[in-house]
Scaffold this motif. Structure first.
Motif, PDB file in Angstrom:
ATOM      1  N   ALA A   1     -91.441 120.819   0.207  1.00  0.00           N
ATOM      2  CA  ALA A   1     -92.879 121.110   0.262  1.00  0.00           C
ATOM      3  C   ALA A   1     -93.285 122.065  -0.858  1.00  0.00           C
ATOM      4  CB  ALA A   1     -93.246 121.692   1.625  1.00  0.00           C
ATOM      5  N   LYS A   2     -92.469 123.062  -1.132  1.00  0.00           N
ATOM      6  CA  LYS A   2     -92.761 124.012  -2.212  1.00  0.00           C
ATOM      7  C   LYS A   2     -92.779 123.303  -3.561  1.00  0.00           C
ATOM      8  CE  LYS A   2     -90.848 128.172  -4.402  1.00  0.00           C
ATOM      9  NZ  LYS A   2     -89.745 129.174  -4.347  1.00  0.00           N
TER      10      LYS A   2
ATOM     11  N   ARG B   1     -95.915 121.068  -3.805  1.00  0.00           N
ATOM     12  CA  ARG B   1     -97.124 121.853  -4.089  1.00  0.00           C
ATOM     13  C   ARG B   1     -97.222 122.180  -5.583  1.00  0.00           C
ATOM     14  NH1 ARG B   1    -100.415 124.841  -0.986  1.00  0.00           N
ATOM     15  NH2 ARG B   1     -99.092 124.479   0.823  1.00  0.00           N
TER      16      ARG B   1
ATOM     17  N   GLY C   1    -100.000 120.610  -8.303  1.00  0.00           N
ATOM     18  CA  GLY C   1    -100.872 121.580  -8.936  1.00  0.00           C
ATOM     19  C   GLY C   1    -100.803 121.611 -10.453  1.00  0.00           C
TER      20      GLY C   1
ATOM     21  N   SER D   1     -93.226 119.128   6.746  1.00  0.00           N
ATOM     22  CA  SER D   1     -93.716 120.103   5.767  1.00  0.00           C
ATOM     23  C   SER D   1     -94.335 119.402   4.564  1.00  0.00           C
ATOM     24  CB  SER D   1     -92.585 121.031   5.328  1.00  0.00           C
ATOM     25  OG  SER D   1     -91.622 120.355   4.544  1.00  0.00           O
TER      26      SER D   1
ATOM     27  N   VAL E   1     -98.542 119.467   3.182  1.00  0.00           N
ATOM     28  CA  VAL E   1     -99.066 119.645   1.825  1.00  0.00           C
ATOM     29  C   VAL E   1     -99.973 118.475   1.444  1.00  0.00           C
ATOM     30  CG1 VAL E   1     -98.456 119.843  -0.617  1.00  0.00           C
ATOM     31  CG2 VAL E   1     -97.090 121.033   1.113  1.00  0.00           C
TER      32      VAL E   1
ATOM     33  N   GLU F   1    -103.280 118.909   3.185  1.00  0.00           N
ATOM     34  CA  GLU F   1    -104.047 120.005   2.575  1.00  0.00           C
ATOM     35  C   GLU F   1    -104.750 119.539   1.297  1.00  0.00           C
ATOM     36  OE1 GLU F   1    -103.067 123.985  -0.034  1.00  0.00           O
ATOM     37  OE2 GLU F   1    -101.613 123.337   1.460  1.00  0.00           O
ATOM     38  N   THR F   2    -104.115 118.668   0.551  1.00  0.00           N
ATOM     39  CA  THR F   2    -104.648 118.247  -0.748  1.00  0.00           C
ATOM     40  C   THR F   2    -105.340 116.882  -0.702  1.00  0.00           C
ATOM     41  OG1 THR F   2    -102.480 117.291  -1.315  1.00  0.00           O
ATOM     42  CG2 THR F   2    -102.920 119.565  -2.016  1.00  0.00           C
TER      43      THR F   2
ATOM     44  N   HIS G   1    -104.018 113.959  -0.342  1.00  0.00           N
ATOM     45  CA  HIS G   1    -103.250 113.072  -1.217  1.00  0.00           C
ATOM     46  C   HIS G   1    -102.785 111.845  -0.424  1.00  0.00           C
ATOM     47  CE1 HIS G   1    -100.300 111.516  -4.010  1.00  0.00           C
ATOM     48  NE2 HIS G   1    -100.618 112.439  -4.902  1.00  0.00           N
TER      49      HIS G   1
ATOM     50  N   PRO H   1    -103.669 121.787  -4.952  1.00  0.00           N
ATOM     51  CA  PRO H   1    -103.442 122.963  -4.097  1.00  0.00           C
ATOM     52  C   PRO H   1    -104.023 124.212  -4.742  1.00  0.00           C
ATOM     53  CG  PRO H   1    -101.411 122.263  -5.158  1.00  0.00           C
ATOM     54  CD  PRO H   1    -102.412 121.185  -5.414  1.00  0.00           C
ATOM     55  N   GLU H   2    -104.399 125.171  -3.907  1.00  0.00           N
ATOM     56  CA  GLU H   2    -105.086 126.361  -4.393  1.00  0.00           C
ATOM     57  C   GLU H   2    -104.195 127.276  -5.224  1.00  0.00           C
ATOM     58  OE1 GLU H   2    -106.816 128.306  -1.098  1.00  0.00           O
ATOM     59  OE2 GLU H   2    -108.392 126.813  -0.802  1.00  0.00           O
ATOM     60  N   GLY H   3    -102.934 127.318  -4.918  1.00  0.00           N
ATOM     61  CA  GLY H   3    -102.047 128.221  -5.663  1.00  0.00           C
ATOM     62  C   GLY H   3    -102.273 129.662  -5.242  1.00  0.00           C
TER      63      GLY H   3
END
Length: 358
Positions: free
Chosen positions: A114-115, A118, A122, A152, A156, A159-160, A162, A350-352
């Motif tokens: 997931a990391k 993201r 981004g 996870s 993500v 959230e985006t 996608h 993603p917002e970052g």
């Protein structure tokens, strides 16, 4: 004589080491629990181990004209479902492991998925297209219960906004329905459930640790009722073992509420072919020669055809017969009437570390 290496509840009949990369021959050696003497003369059960893998990126790219996506994510390497026909088995060779029992018992998990996702979503200039999950190994195999890496990843993607697709043999996918259904309502998700046979005795040998067919069809129904476009993948079709169920499988998919169905004749790349032959000798010695003769007919006289254009559908009279039967069954039950296109216009990076300005 019964192969003494056959392990109860496992798909591969042995743990042979391939010679494709010149790896040294070795014996399968688990821990002391694996080495215990078997019961009633059978080989002892093998324990599953999981090793953490930390890749630098998580999205895999492809340029294959045979498949409808150009990127995918695999949360795990290896698969405990133990499907003997799995075309991903040879990937274990790159780790100096056997595509046989090692593939089913020595698994790799990617907890940073997931990391990594993201970060990749981004990056400046990223262009969204459907991310396919379950294209190599199953995202909902048993270890997902503990590791929850697939969930996870979905978090993500949600959230985006996608788009994504999921292919699985497991009803565990329903545990993430709270994430999948809202995405599907936006035109951002669909799920395909793989159903190979309606006959339990066949399923137990082909895919010994995958959920029962009735559970998979129930998952198709639950997905459809939740508004998720659900499909059934009849993959693979194994000649002289499961091909007689083609029409019944299409009917079962329709009754479960699937929007569509597709099939793929069995593929035996690299080390899968000798494993599959050994499996036939163990479980279907009465027709092993016939099965392989039909497969070679489908694959241009070889155990496997790696060529674009024919590898996913086969060739020759047997391929034509399967296609005609499939098309008639699909037409009878009114499936595959529309082609699903997932949206990409809702994607937000993603917002970052900083919040979005707008």
């Amino acid at each position: 004589m019964r192969n003494p290496e056959v392990r109860p509840g496992r798909g591969a009949p042995d743990n042979r080491v391939p010679t494709r990369f010149g790896l040294a021959t070795r014996e399968a050696d688990g821990d002391w629990l694996d080495a215990r003497e078997g019961i009633d003369g059978e080989a002892p059960k093998m324990r599953t181990t999981v090793t953490v893998e930390r890749p630098k990126t998580i999205i895999s790219r492809n340029v294959s004209p045979d498949i409808g996506f150009d990127r995918s994510i695999n949360a795990y390497r290896g698969c405990e479902h133990g499907c003997i026909y799995c075309f991903a088995r040879p990937t274990h060779v790159f780790h100096d492991l056997s595509p046989g029992l090692d593939f089913e018992t020595r698994l790799f998990a990617k907890p940073d998925a997931a990391k990594l996702l993201r970060a990749e979503l981004g990056r400046r200039g990223y262009v969204p297209e459907t991310i396919a999950m379950g294209t190599n190994t199953d995202p909902y195999q048993p270890i997902e219960d503990e590791w929850r890496i697939t969930r996870s990843i979905l978090e993500v993607l949600k959230e985006t906004n996608h788009p994504f697709s999921i292919t699985t043999k497991s009803d565990r996918v329903l545990r993430d329905l709270d994430l999948i259904a809202p995405m599907a309502a936006l035109g951002l998700a669909h799920v395909a459930i793989s159903v190979t046979s309606l006959t339990p005795a066949i399923s137990r040998t082909l895919e010994p640790r995958a959920p029962a067919t009735r559970k998979r069809l129930a998952a198709v129904k639950a997905l459809a009722e939740a508004g998720v476009p659900a499909y059934v993948s009849i993959a693979p079709v194994v000649p002289a073992i499961t091909d007689h169920e083609m029409e019944a499988l299409v009917e079962a998919a329709a009754e479960a509420g699937a929007k569509g169905v597709f099939y793929i004749p069995v593929r035996l790349p690299h080390e899968v072919a000798p494993l599959f032959r050994a499996w036939l000798d163990e479980h279907y010695p009465d027709r092993a020669g016939k099965v392989m003769a039909i497969i070679r007919s489908l694959r241009g006289g070889r155990d496997n055809d790696p060529n674009f254009g024919t590898r996913m559908r086969g060739q020759g009279p047997w391929a034509d017969l399967l296609r005609i039967r499939f098309q008639r069954a699909v037409a009878k039950h009114g499936l595959n009437r529309e082609r699903l296109h997932l949206r990409t216009d809702l994607f937000q990076p993603p917002e970052g570390d900083q919040m979005r300005l707008f």
